[in-house]
Design a protein around this motif. Structure first.
Motif, short mmCIF file in Angstrom:
data_model
loop_
_atom_site.label_atom_id
_atom_site.label_comp_id
_atom_site.label_asym_id
_atom_site.label_seq_id
_atom_site.Cartn_x
_atom_site.Cartn_y
_atom_site.Cartn_z
N ASP A 114 -33.40 -44.77 -18.56
CA ASP A 114 -33.78 -43.78 -19.57
C ASP A 114 -33.87 -44.37 -20.97
N VAL A 115 -33.72 -45.70 -21.09
CA VAL A 115 -33.76 -46.34 -22.41
C VAL A 115 -34.81 -47.46 -22.39
N SER A 119 -38.15 -46.29 -27.34
CA SER A 119 -37.20 -45.46 -28.07
C SER A 119 -36.88 -46.02 -29.44
N LEU A 120 -37.29 -47.27 -29.70
CA LEU A 120 -37.02 -47.91 -30.99
C LEU A 120 -38.09 -47.52 -32.01
N LEU A 204 -37.20 -52.06 -20.30
CA LEU A 204 -35.99 -51.25 -20.26
C LEU A 204 -34.77 -52.04 -20.74
N ALA A 205 -33.80 -51.30 -21.24
CA ALA A 205 -32.55 -51.92 -21.66
C ALA A 205 -31.78 -52.40 -20.44
N GLY A 206 -31.13 -53.57 -20.58
CA GLY A 206 -30.36 -54.13 -19.47
C GLY A 206 -28.99 -54.57 -19.94
N LEU A 212 -35.65 -56.01 -20.53
CA LEU A 212 -36.27 -56.65 -19.37
C LEU A 212 -37.48 -55.81 -18.92
N ALA A 213 -38.51 -56.51 -18.48
CA ALA A 213 -39.73 -55.84 -18.03
C ALA A 213 -39.59 -55.37 -16.60
#
Length: 300
Positions: A114-115, A119-120, A204-206, A212-213
């Motif tokens: 969900d991130v 979102s930035l 997405l955030a990892g 990471l793609a």
């Protein structure tokens, strides 16, 4: 657990295969079999999820989190598996198992679904997305069977010609896009492995790395082709700006310079990909998307 496909997935697959191919009907059983084979515990189906696959958040037998992804053959899941394995987690999500690679199932590292980079704030999002994309541009594996940019855009060009014939309003843009494609393919730079469908929402955030793609549709060709899709990210915001055309030109210049890509080649592929997406959106009845994309293409 009932593996109900999200509406977004059903709608998108209906656009790519209007007559259906039976995959959605088989999906619940495919998902149950994949879960049982890998001894997974299901947490939930990711909603709204992607446009080409079912994404299920799961835990492995040792309790570690993971993602189970199921995709129909037309989404080329085996090509995705090979690309992710070749990247080995460098800039992209990792594959966690090699079980039954022919059935369109991937078990992947769990990111934060969900991130996304989207979102930035816009400037920061572009910077982080571009940095992630750069890490993916590597030599393709020896003996690879990935499509080339020439092959993929060749298929797209045929559909664009049909769309222009049925809709004379878009014919001038289609002609310009096809002419630019021909020019770009005369002397292309050396090809590398590309994500193929890169945009901010695909980053997405990892935990292992900040970003990471995910979700590649890999192709081999010049990096400007990959970067072109990123240029039009948040196109609805660009169109809403009085200075949208100028902002787009600055974005092309900034991205080209930061990633050492030829600016004119980036502009050309941005035009081609925007027109192709706009014609395709109109063909399947997504008029609002088509209008945004074709107006954007007109600025180029």
């Amino acid at each position: 657990m009932a593996f109900e496909p999200p509406r977004r997935l059903v709608r998108a697959l209906g656009e790519t295969a209007p007559d259906g191919d039976g995959w959605l009907e088989r999906l619940p059983e495919l998902a149950r079999r994949a879960v049982a084979l890998r001894e997974l515990t299901v947490e939930r189906v990711q909603v709204p999820g992607g446009r080409s696959s079912l994404v299920v958040l799961v835990r492995r037998a040792d309790g570690s989190p993971a993602v189970l992804k199921l995709a129909p053959p037309r989404a080329r899941p085996e090509s995705e598996r090979v690309a992710l394995a070749h990247w080995g987690g460098r800039g992209a999500v990792q594959v966690l198992d090699e079980a039954d690679p022919t059935e369109g199932v991937l078990l992947l590292e769990r990111l934060h679904p969900d991130v996304s980079v989207r979102s930035l704030p816009e400037a920061k999002a572009l910077l982080e997305a571009a940095g992630t994309l750069r890490r993916l541009w590597v030599e393709p594996p020896a003996g690879h069977r990935f499509e080339t940019v020439a092959e993929r855009t060749g298929r797209q060009a045929e559909a664009m010609r049909s769309g222009a014939a049925a809709d004379p309003e878009v014919a001038p843009l289609v002609e310009a896009a096809l002419a630019i494609r021909e020019e770009l393919l005369v002397r292309p730079p050396e090809g590398v492995l590309l994500h193929g469908t890169f945009r901010q929402s695909k980053v997405l955030a990892g935990d292992r790395m900040p970003w990471l793609a995910v979700g590649p549709d890999p192709v081999v060709g010049e990096s400007a082709f990959d970067l072109a899709r990123l240029v039009r990210d948040r196109v609805e915001d660009l169109i809403a700006q009085p200075s949208g055309a100028a902002t787009t030109r600055r974005r092309i210049k900034r991205l080209a310079e930061s990633l050492e890509v030829d600016q004119e080649r980036l502009r050309g592929w941005t035009l081609f990909r925007a027109v192709e997406s706009g014609v395709r959106a109109r063909r399947v009845g997504r008029e609002k998307d088509a209008e945004l994309l074709l107006e954007f293409a007109g600025w180029l």
